[in-house]
Scaffold this motif. Structure first.
Motif, mmCIF file in Angstrom:
data_model
loop_
_atom_site.group_PDB
_atom_site.id
_atom_site.type_symbol
_atom_site.label_atom_id
_atom_site.label_comp_id
_atom_site.label_asym_id
_atom_site.label_seq_id
_atom_site.Cartn_x
_atom_site.Cartn_y
_atom_site.Cartn_z
ATOM 1 N N PHE A 62 0.831 -1.205 0.000
ATOM 2 C CA PHE A 62 0.000 0.000 0.000
ATOM 3 C C PHE A 62 0.865 1.255 0.000
ATOM 4 C CE2 PHE A 62 -3.646 -2.424 1.969
ATOM 5 C CZ PHE A 62 -4.440 -2.278 0.865
ATOM 6 N N GLN A 63 2.013 1.146 0.622
ATOM 7 C CA GLN A 63 2.855 2.323 0.798
ATOM 8 C C GLN A 63 4.002 2.368 -0.206
ATOM 9 O OE1 GLN A 63 3.920 1.876 4.889
ATOM 10 N NE2 GLN A 63 1.974 2.709 5.594
ATOM 11 N N ASP A 64 3.870 1.640 -1.299
ATOM 12 C CA ASP A 64 4.888 1.667 -2.345
ATOM 13 C C ASP A 64 6.246 1.208 -1.854
ATOM 14 O OD1 ASP A 64 3.416 2.322 -4.437
ATOM 15 O OD2 ASP A 64 3.849 4.454 -4.440
ATOM 16 N N ARG A 65 6.280 0.212 -0.999
ATOM 17 C CA ARG A 65 7.566 -0.349 -0.623
ATOM 18 C C ARG A 65 7.416 -1.867 -0.562
ATOM 19 N NH1 ARG A 65 7.323 -1.248 4.908
ATOM 20 N NH2 ARG A 65 5.454 -0.373 5.828
ATOM 21 N N PRO A 230 -9.243 2.420 12.041
ATOM 22 C CA PRO A 230 -8.996 3.747 12.606
ATOM 23 C C PRO A 230 -9.436 3.905 14.057
ATOM 24 C CG PRO A 230 -10.998 3.782 11.325
ATOM 25 C CD PRO A 230 -10.482 2.386 11.257
ATOM 26 N N ARG A 305 -6.265 0.010 7.807
ATOM 27 C CA ARG A 305 -5.120 0.424 8.603
ATOM 28 C C ARG A 305 -4.126 1.203 7.753
ATOM 29 N NH1 ARG A 305 -0.629 -3.178 11.290
ATOM 30 N NH2 ARG A 305 0.394 -1.559 12.498
ATOM 31 N N GLY A 306 -4.000 0.802 6.482
ATOM 32 C CA GLY A 306 -3.063 1.485 5.618
ATOM 33 C C GLY A 306 -3.562 2.812 5.094
ATOM 34 N N THR A 307 -4.840 3.120 5.327
ATOM 35 C CA THR A 307 -5.397 4.309 4.687
ATOM 36 C C THR A 307 -5.825 5.395 5.665
ATOM 37 O OG1 THR A 307 -6.316 2.748 3.120
ATOM 38 C CG2 THR A 307 -6.957 5.010 2.856
ATOM 39 N N LEU A 308 -6.471 5.001 6.745
ATOM 40 C CA LEU A 308 -7.233 6.002 7.497
ATOM 41 C C LEU A 308 -6.483 6.565 8.693
ATOM 42 C CD1 LEU A 308 -10.754 4.386 7.535
ATOM 43 C CD2 LEU A 308 -9.933 6.264 6.148
ATOM 44 N N PRO A 309 -6.703 7.854 8.978
ATOM 45 C CA PRO A 309 -6.232 8.411 10.244
ATOM 46 C C PRO A 309 -7.121 7.928 11.397
ATOM 47 C CG PRO A 309 -6.867 10.150 8.701
ATOM 48 C CD PRO A 309 -7.371 8.869 8.166
ATOM 49 N N LEU B 127 -1.873 12.303 13.195
ATOM 50 C CA LEU B 127 -3.304 12.029 13.271
ATOM 51 C C LEU B 127 -3.582 10.539 13.337
ATOM 52 C CD1 LEU B 127 -4.858 14.536 10.745
ATOM 53 C CD2 LEU B 127 -5.041 14.576 13.200
ATOM 54 N N GLY B 128 -2.547 9.704 13.153
ATOM 55 C CA GLY B 128 -2.744 8.281 13.317
ATOM 56 C C GLY B 128 -2.791 7.486 12.034
ATOM 57 N N CYS B 129 -2.449 8.107 10.914
ATOM 58 C CA CYS B 129 -2.304 7.313 9.706
ATOM 59 C C CYS B 129 -1.082 6.418 9.871
ATOM 60 C CB CYS B 129 -2.077 8.201 8.498
ATOM 61 S SG CYS B 129 -3.552 8.530 7.600
ATOM 62 N N PHE B 130 -1.196 5.210 9.372
ATOM 63 C CA PHE B 130 -0.062 4.308 9.540
ATOM 64 C C PHE B 130 0.955 4.567 8.431
ATOM 65 C CE2 PHE B 130 2.079 0.155 9.360
ATOM 66 C CZ PHE B 130 2.540 0.126 10.649
ATOM 67 N N THR B 132 1.208 5.900 5.645
ATOM 68 C CA THR B 132 0.983 5.898 4.199
ATOM 69 C C THR B 132 1.186 7.281 3.566
ATOM 70 O OG1 THR B 132 -0.535 4.090 4.527
ATOM 71 C CG2 THR B 132 -0.586 5.165 2.395
ATOM 72 N N LEU B 135 4.867 8.208 3.564
ATOM 73 C CA LEU B 135 5.721 7.529 2.588
ATOM 74 C C LEU B 135 5.446 8.015 1.176
ATOM 75 C CD1 LEU B 135 5.787 4.176 4.371
ATOM 76 C CD2 LEU B 135 7.796 5.330 3.537
ATOM 77 N N TYR B 136 4.195 8.375 0.890
ATOM 78 C CA TYR B 136 3.909 8.975 -0.419
ATOM 79 C C TYR B 136 4.695 10.268 -0.568
ATOM 80 C CZ TYR B 136 0.101 5.819 -1.633
ATOM 81 O OH TYR B 136 -0.641 4.728 -1.972
ATOM 82 N N LEU B 195 -6.459 11.378 -1.534
ATOM 83 C CA LEU B 195 -6.361 10.510 -0.364
ATOM 84 C C LEU B 195 -6.845 11.224 0.892
ATOM 85 C CD1 LEU B 195 -5.296 7.858 0.887
ATOM 86 C CD2 LEU B 195 -3.077 8.925 1.062
ATOM 87 N N ASN B 199 -11.305 13.202 3.132
ATOM 88 C CA ASN B 199 -11.390 12.089 4.074
ATOM 89 C C ASN B 199 -12.192 12.517 5.298
ATOM 90 O OD1 ASN B 199 -10.816 10.198 6.121
ATOM 91 N ND2 ASN B 199 -8.922 9.637 5.107
ATOM 92 N N ILE B 201 -12.600 11.270 8.273
ATOM 93 C CA ILE B 201 -11.921 11.269 9.571
ATOM 94 C C ILE B 201 -10.951 12.440 9.653
ATOM 95 C CG2 ILE B 201 -10.443 9.956 11.104
ATOM 96 C CD1 ILE B 201 -11.594 7.449 9.969
#
Lengths: 383, 372
Positions: A62-65, A230, A305-309, B127-130, B132, B135-136, B195, B199, B201
């Motif tokens: 998801f994070q391009d790695r 989230p 998990r990979g997207t939302l705050p 804010l708690g994004c994992f 992503t 890294l972008y 993205l 959003n 949230i």
């Protein structure tokens, strides 16, 4: 493929028969029980290792790695390295911690997790204990986790841990309500709390087609129930370090991690069982279907998990009590009406009526929301 | 209705956030007084990364100070270089060749994009994004750092600007690469916005949080995106134009609600404006010299000078006092984030613990610059 379909069931019959040849029946039963328990625990450990690897890999993508790719092919042996690291870390108990509670908590958090595995139907006949109160048992047992986590937060004598512990209690107790209410819709349709009967009740149509809204409510509250993004406030890294397990290290920390991943998998598995038809499915062996469905749901968990705050604590509680609980209650009422009205009229009217009813509820929610927004804007303009 | 008097005695707790904490962006400490999860009081404690930069600056010759400016705000070394170099040029009245001016603008605007992308990524981490969005952002930053490496030989500590120009001319192959990076930037910003901007949230976490009214912002002498998100039209590139910024056509985005979300939007829009400046600069850049010849022992005349630029984080100024020798007599840095940070307690009171990290992230600090 009848051989593959009932592979594990036949295996257990065969072992039992083999043991019964030179042991009294009770001893053979006992050994079978212990064997089942051992299998479940080993299964849980393998699952956590696989899930851990899968999650890191998928989120990496998801994070391009790449995600882990050093240890073993595709990094699949990463968990071995991680496990060795965990085992060899120093085991620290903070000087001011409440020693008994501090050391008890990691054990208490893992035990309920394993207990839940007992009632999950992994395939046809593949259930360790077909309790007739299966779902109630799950709800009751998973509540124990709350206490364990509060103990961890309290016993650490750390303010971050305490904040995390408080958040867990507030969150898990709140989200249990919509979770159970939404699952009640399913139980209403089958008339049984046993997970095995629930799966068998979905032989014609999976319940997600009858209760899409119920599935959604269940899914959202289940994510919150296992503290995943989230809704991962209890261990919000950017705010309170690691929440209730801030002070834990080494194996004790690994226990929390273990419980967390297994719980997430179990929640996905229960969602698959209640709404997606569990192990029911054409051509492939039942247990394969079960895992496909469970992992599909788990994939959505990873995706989120990979997207939302993260939500804030007051917003989180607001979502539960002001939105999900009323919605779950309305859903339950309407689904009850639909089920009663279409009783004995065959499958098609039931599906049709359910979908129409769900559509109506969603439309009502949208209209009420739009109305509330307009009211709010008017109030703001007036003020 | 009868009011029920509660007999439950509650206490506030004091929480030390930092100096070791995942979201204080370095070694920054906040002493927070909490009532449950609500902030009653907050006191920022700075100085854990103090390195006597200003005293070191007096020991060094003028030239030796340039690499030290790289290490102030280590995300945007190019704009730190520029601020210092321009201050010295003002002091010694050095003319800069036109090509060098264009190269400087290109580097500084690229730096602005890097900084804002990283700032937004870090805000989302808070804010708690994992990771992503972070890294972008870093992925795009890599391409720009490649450009810096081509020009200056270093990715982060560029040390590229010199008095009267830049160290080297752009290497062959730089311009095509720059064009392709700039052409790809709008798509990157769009992706970022898809993205994040709508959003749900993100919105409920950011809107209405950390409101900084314009008068308070001016009162605390905040600058940069923080000030502009508070609706004050103050961009040094416009109000006190330096270098060749008057030749470019760009807008200054302003906030309307003065909250964290506006700071995010202002940063996104500033990235778009930087792309506009870059496109114009690429079109206009002339051929020619990139530096002027200076004596080997550089001694500016006696006097003092203050020069400020709009660094990505706000007003970055250097105040230099020269006694005619090879070293500055006084070397003072007006760092934007140090001054922006003083407004933090004002913003945080009454909010929740989770909001503190969001507000801190929206101020966009780098401790190398705060503590100097």
């Amino acid at each position: 493929m009848p051989f593959l379909n009932d592979l594990f069931v036949n295996l257990s019959y065969w072992i039992h028969g083999f043991l019964a040849r030179f042991l009294p029946l009770w001893a053979a039963d006992l050994i079978m029980m212990l064997l089942t328990i051992a299998c479940l625990i080993v299964f849980a450990l393998i699952t956590i290792m696989f899930i851990n690897w899968l999650e890191r890999k998928v989120i990496g993508r998801f994070q391009d790695r790449y995600g882990p790719n050093r240890v073993g092919p595709l990094g699949i042996l990463q968990f071995v390295a991680d496990a060795i690291k965990m085992f060899t870390k120093e085991d620290i108990t903070p000087a001011n911690a409440d020693r008994v509670i501090f050391n008890l908590a990691p054990v208490m958090v893992v035990v309920p997790t394993f207990l839940i595995l007992a009632v999950l139907p992994f395939g046809r006949g593949m259930v360790a204990a077909d309790l007739n109160i299966g779902f109630l048992y799950i709800v009751a047992i998973s509540s124990l986790t709350t206490i364990a986590i509060l103990l961890a937060g309290w016993g650490s004598r750390n303010k971050y841990s305490l904040l995390g512990g408080m958040r867990v209690v507030a969150q898990m107790i709140s989200y249990e309500v919509p979770m159970v209410l939404s699952a009640l819709g399913v139980i209403m349709l089958t008339g049984s709390l046993s997970l095995v009967s629930i799966v068998e009740g979905q032989s014609r149509v999976p319940f997600i087609l009858l209760q899409p809204l119920g599935f959604l409510i269940y899914f959202i509250s289940a994510i919150a129930e296992v503290n995943r993004a989230p809704f991962d406030l209890p261990e919000a890294e950017s705010e309170i370090i690691a929440g209730y397990h801030t002070e834990y290290s080494g194996m004790k920390y690994a226990m929390f991690l273990l419980a967390e991943y297994i719980n997430a998998f179990i929640v996905a598995a229960i969602a698959a069982t209640l709404f997606l038809g569990g192990w029911q499915g054409p051509s492939l062996p039942p247990y394969v279907w079960f895992f496909l469905k469970a992992y599909a749901i788990y994939f959505v968990l990873m995706w989120l998990r990979g997207t939302l705050p993260r939500l804030r604590i007051d917003q989180l509680m607001g979502l539960a009590w002001k939105f999900l609980v009323p919605l779950a209650l309305v859903n339950l009422l309407v689904m009850g009406l639909v089920a009663t009205l279409t009783q004995g009229k065959g499958l098609f009217p039931l599906v049709l009526a359910s979908l129409v009813a769900n559509g109506l509820i969603v439309a009502a929610v949208v209209i009420i929301y739009a109305f509330a927004m307009r009211r709010r804007r008017q109030v703001e303009v007036a003020a | 209705m009868q009011t029920v008097e509660t007999r439950l005695r509650t206490e506030t707790i004091t929480l030390n956030m930092g100096p070791q904490h995942p979201s204080t962006h370095g070694v920054f400490r906040m002493i927070i007084t909490l009532d449950g999860e609500t902030i009653v009081d907050l006191e920022p404690v700075m100085g854990y990364l103090h390195r006597c930069q200003e005293k070191i600056g007096e020991r060094n010759t003028y030239l030796q100070n340039i690499p030290y400016t790289d290490r102030l705000d280590y995300i945007c070394s190019m704009s730190n270089n520029l601020a210092y170099v321009m201050a010295v040029e003002k002091l010694a009245q050095i003319e800069v060749p036109e090509r060098a001016e264009y190269i400087r603008i290109i580097m500084v605007e690229l730096t602005r994009i890097v900084n804002h992308a990283v700032a937004i990524g870090a805000l989302l981490n808070d804010l708690g994004c994992f990771f992503t969005p972070m890294l972008y952002a870093l992925e795009e930053r890599e391409r720009i750092l490649d450009l810096f490496e081509m020009a200056s030989g270093s990715r982060m500590m560029c040390n590229y600007m010199r008095f009267g120009g830049v160290r080297y001319d752009l290497p062959p192959g730089f311009m095509p690469e720059l064009k392709s990076v700039v052409a790809a930037l709008p798509a990157f910003i769009d992706e970022f916005e898809r993205l994040l901007t709508d959003n749900e949230i993100m919105r409920i976490r950011c809107q209405g949080v950390g409101i900084l009214p314009p008068d308070v912002a001016v009162g605390y002498s905040c600058t940069g995106p923080l000030l502009r998100a508070s609706g004050v039209d103050y961009d040094i590139r416009k109000v006190d134009s330096y270098s060749i910024y008057d030749r470019f056509d760009f807008d200054v985005p302003l906030g309307t609600n003065y909250d964290v979300y506006d700071r995010y939007l202002v940063r996104i829009e500033e990235m778009r404006q930087s792309v506009r400046i870059l496109e114009q600069a690429i079109e206009q850049i002339p051929e020619g010299e990139v530096s002027v010849k200076l004596p080997r022992v550089f001694k500016p005349p006696e006097g003092d000078v203050y020069h400020r630029i709009e660094s990505p984080k706000g007003e970055l100024g250097f105040y230099l006092v020269s006694d005619g020798s090879t070293n500055p007599y006084r070397y003072k840095i007006r760092s934007p984030t140090f001054i922006n940070l003083t407004v933090l307690p004002e913003l945080c009171k009454g909010h929740k613990v989770a909001d503190v990290v969001a507000i801190l992230g929206s101020i966009d600090i780098v401790l190398g610059e705060v503590d100097r």
